[in-house]
Design an enzyme around this catalytic site. Structure first.
Site, short mmCIF file in Angstrom:
data_model
loop_
_atom_site.label_atom_id
_atom_site.label_comp_id
_atom_site.label_asym_id
_atom_site.label_seq_id
_atom_site.Cartn_x
_atom_site.Cartn_y
_atom_site.Cartn_z
N ARG A 77 0.76 -1.11 -0.06
CA ARG A 77 0.18 -0.11 0.00
C ARG A 77 0.76 1.18 0.11
NH1 ARG A 77 -4.80 -2.55 2.83
NH2 ARG A 77 -6.43 -1.14 2.27
N ARG A 112 -21.16 -2.65 2.38
CA ARG A 112 -20.42 -3.95 2.58
C ARG A 112 -20.66 -4.60 4.08
NH1 ARG A 112 -13.96 -3.92 1.79
NH2 ARG A 112 -13.72 -2.22 3.07
N ARG A 160 -18.02 -3.02 9.24
CA ARG A 160 -16.84 -2.56 9.72
C ARG A 160 -16.69 -1.17 10.21
NH1 ARG A 160 -12.49 -4.48 5.15
NH2 ARG A 160 -11.68 -2.65 5.88
#
Ligand code: ADP
Ligand code: AMP
Length: 214
Positions: A88, A127, A160
């Site tokens: 990343r 999600r 999340r």
């Protein structure tokens, strides 16, 4: 086959990485999943990572790089792997390249799942994640058979903490600053493949397998 998944948070890296892992019989290695498993297990690594993750920041390279290099040295990785969420940062990519060089190896593909920022917030708010087995769903685009329950392991699904809109904005900024430069890095390495991640998820997978081969 050794594959890197690139793309913004929520682009569909994990969704595609799981399908690749299953089709080609290689492990799916998600640094985010490793951090979440450590948070769940209450380890020192987990506590350190959580402070950054909750803020939408990256976990520092000195923690992340060693953890990933250890993981790809395990026995199940000899036939390849698909990396999801790593590298990343440029230093992470350089460390990976160097570690592989030392073993006379290299990555085969870096697959960039391209999705514009406008689509990301909708994806992330829908999600749902299973913190037990790492499966991911979407309330509209990839719903579980039974609402709120993981198809794979029967555990309860959660939104999340870092998928809340304010944190998603922060993660997108971090992505553009620190992770997007990897697209050029892997283009220069000659292994970059870009797919249109806005297509339906099985269509995206078809485009990926057209490149990877049967
Ligand atoms: P990443 O691993 O890149 O953060 P995920 O694979 O978890 O992203 O996908 C983010 C969300 O978008 C999930 O809810 C997933 O089910 C959904 N999703 C993934 N691919 C697609 C797609 N092609 N179209 C619509 N929704 C998708
Ligand atoms: P993900 O599950 O890939 O969306 O990752 C969730 C969070 O874990 C990220 O927002 C970061 O805080 C952290 N994380 C995962 N992978 C890395 C990485 N390679 N480098 C730094 N932080 C990471």
């Amino acid at each position: 086959m050794k594959i890197i998944m690139l793309g913004a948070p929520g682009a569909g890296k994990g969704t595609q990485a799981k399908k690749i892992a299953e089709k080609y019989g290689i492990p799916h290695i998600s640094t985010g999943d490793i951090f979440r498993a450590n948070i769940k297990g209450g380890t020192e690594l987990g506590m350190k990572a959580k402070a950054y993750m909750d803020q939408g920041q990256l976990v520092p390279d000195d923690v992340t790089i060693g953890m990933l290099l250890d993981r790809i040295s395990e026995a199940d990785c000899t036939g390849g792997y698909v990396l999801d969420g790593f590298p990343r940062t440029i230093p992470q990519a350089e460390s990976l390249t160097e570690a592989l060089n030392q073993r006379g190896e290299k990555m085969d593909y870096a697959i960039n799942v391209d999705v514009p920022d406008e689509a990301i917030v909708t994806r992330m708010s829908g999600r749902r994640a299973c913190l037990s087995c790492g499966a991911t769903y979407h309330v509209v685009y990839n719903a579980p058979k039974s609402e709120g329950i993981c198809d794979a392991c029967g555990e309860a699904l959660v939104l999340r903490d870092d998928d809340k809109p304010e944190t998603v904005q922060k993660r997108l900024t971090v992505y553009h600053d620190q992770t997007q430069p990897l697209i050029n890095y892997y283009q220069n390495e000659g292994i970059l493949v870009t797919v249109d991640g806005t297509k339906e998820l099985n269509e995206v997978f078809k485009d990926i397998t057209a490149v990877l081969g049967a």
